[in-house]
Scaffold this active site. Sequence first.
Site, PDB file in Angstrom:
ATOM      1  N   PHE A  16     -11.774  -1.310   4.654  1.00  0.00           N
ATOM      2  CA  PHE A  16     -10.798  -0.538   5.426  1.00  0.00           C
ATOM      3  C   PHE A  16     -10.862  -0.889   6.911  1.00  0.00           C
ATOM      4  O   PHE A  16     -11.696  -0.367   7.652  1.00  0.00           O
ATOM      5  CB  PHE A  16     -11.075   0.964   5.236  1.00  0.00           C
ATOM      6  CG  PHE A  16     -10.448   1.555   3.998  1.00  0.00           C
ATOM      7  CD1 PHE A  16     -10.258   0.791   2.862  1.00  0.00           C
ATOM      8  CD2 PHE A  16     -10.055   2.881   3.968  1.00  0.00           C
ATOM      9  CE1 PHE A  16      -9.681   1.331   1.721  1.00  0.00           C
ATOM     10  CE2 PHE A  16      -9.482   3.437   2.834  1.00  0.00           C
ATOM     11  CZ  PHE A  16      -9.293   2.669   1.707  1.00  0.00           C
ATOM     12  N   ASP A  54       0.861  -1.183   0.000  1.00  0.00           N
ATOM     13  CA  ASP A  54       0.000   0.000   0.000  1.00  0.00           C
ATOM     14  C   ASP A  54       0.902   1.240   0.000  1.00  0.00           C
ATOM     15  O   ASP A  54       1.095   1.896   1.020  1.00  0.00           O
ATOM     16  CB  ASP A  54      -0.876  -0.030   1.258  1.00  0.00           C
ATOM     17  CG  ASP A  54      -2.041   0.948   1.180  1.00  0.00           C
ATOM     18  OD1 ASP A  54      -2.210   1.581   0.130  1.00  0.00           O
ATOM     19  OD2 ASP A  54      -2.768   1.069   2.180  1.00  0.00           O
ATOM     20  N   GLU A  94      -6.275   5.051  -9.001  1.00  0.00           N
ATOM     21  CA  GLU A  94      -7.551   5.593  -8.525  1.00  0.00           C
ATOM     22  C   GLU A  94      -8.183   6.611  -9.470  1.00  0.00           C
ATOM     23  O   GLU A  94      -7.503   7.500  -9.991  1.00  0.00           O
ATOM     24  CB  GLU A  94      -7.322   6.248  -7.154  1.00  0.00           C
ATOM     25  CG  GLU A  94      -8.588   6.551  -6.419  1.00  0.00           C
ATOM     26  CD  GLU A  94      -8.490   6.195  -4.932  1.00  0.00           C
ATOM     27  OE1 GLU A  94      -9.418   6.559  -4.208  1.00  0.00           O
ATOM     28  OE2 GLU A  94      -7.505   5.562  -4.512  1.00  0.00           O
ATOM     29  N   LYS A 154      -9.378   1.877  -9.275  1.00  0.00           N
ATOM     30  CA  LYS A 154      -9.953   2.072  -7.935  1.00  0.00           C
ATOM     31  C   LYS A 154     -11.094   3.090  -7.994  1.00  0.00           C
ATOM     32  O   LYS A 154     -10.921   4.190  -8.512  1.00  0.00           O
ATOM     33  CB  LYS A 154      -8.884   2.597  -6.973  1.00  0.00           C
ATOM     34  CG  LYS A 154      -8.032   1.524  -6.360  1.00  0.00           C
ATOM     35  CD  LYS A 154      -6.954   2.106  -5.494  1.00  0.00           C
ATOM     36  CE  LYS A 154      -7.338   2.146  -4.045  1.00  0.00           C
ATOM     37  NZ  LYS A 154      -6.210   2.531  -3.173  1.00  0.00           N
ATOM     38  N   THR A 167     -12.891   0.746  -3.375  1.00  0.00           N
ATOM     39  CA  THR A 167     -12.178   1.234  -2.200  1.00  0.00           C
ATOM     40  C   THR A 167     -13.127   1.999  -1.268  1.00  0.00           C
ATOM     41  O   THR A 167     -14.306   2.168  -1.582  1.00  0.00           O
ATOM     42  CB  THR A 167     -10.976   2.102  -2.641  1.00  0.00           C
ATOM     43  OG1 THR A 167     -10.179   2.415  -1.506  1.00  0.00           O
ATOM     44  CG2 THR A 167     -11.422   3.397  -3.316  1.00  0.00           C
TER      45      THR A 167
END
Length: 318
Positions: free
Chosen positions: A178, A18, A96, A132, A156
């Site tokens: 998350f 990440d 993203e 994403k 996400t």
Amino acid sequence: MTASKLDQLREMTTVVADTGDIEAVRRLKPVDCTTNPTLILKAVEAPAYAHLVDEAIGWGKKQGGGEKAVHAVCDRLAVSFGTELTKIVPGRVSTEVDADLSFDTQASIEKARAIIAAYKERGVGKDRILIKVASTWEGLQAAKVLQAEGIDCNLTLLFALPQAVAAADARAFLISPFVGRILDWHVKAGGGPYTAETDPGVVSVRSIYAYYKTYGIDTVVMGASFRNTGEIEALAGCDRLTIGPGLLDELAGATGELPRKLKREAPGKAPEKLVLDEKAFRFAMNEDAMATEKLAEGIRGFVKDLRSLRKLVAEKLG
């Protein structure tokens, strides 16, 4: 000699880095890599990547001025970092869609197509990239269209089962629940103290994992946003886990047995099956204060860093 906990984790879970830090990825050797506006902003500010920034700025100056050029340079930077990462990791790189498009289905679809086209120009096929998208209703509908076109998506900012169910309905390739941000909310609300086993983020991911495996859903579960190695160890066996360099280093330096906690063939008790249209989804999210607040906060955070990145680019473009 006992293998490190990171090596043991790799035996049962695909480990994803990440980070946008190319050197960290080179050192830690994850299978996949995921980035976001916050990570790209950090990387852009690091002297080691000045050459990527200079190239994008030089290209941007030929595109004419204004907001359009700034946005184009930011997109180019994300793809530049992503392209470098594809040379290091054997698997996928997540890139993203702009967080300020989180409530615009069509604009998200168009941005995703443009990202895939930009990668293609650099010789990177769509089979190496995950797009994403935020797990808003609009983002989930964008993912449904993109998946039907063969563009794999990573959903996400996912905090609750209704988002996971809607992602499965969209046939999303992968979701990123998350973990740490769920814990943050509960601690701030006065909950706890929590162990790794009672951590609300861990409990949430285990519940989603059980749901997917019990009902034969192929979407990959990738736990994300960890606060400590205890959360990671409690999800050992999850399809994938995306972990920051600091915690990867911690796991690499830790020994002792790492037991498998999640098993496809025995996933645990699954929640009842949900059927969600837009109204049911929005109502379920509204009923969940944590998921609603963390989703909104997450989008705001990514937008803030995206604006900082755009400001930095605008200054460099002069």
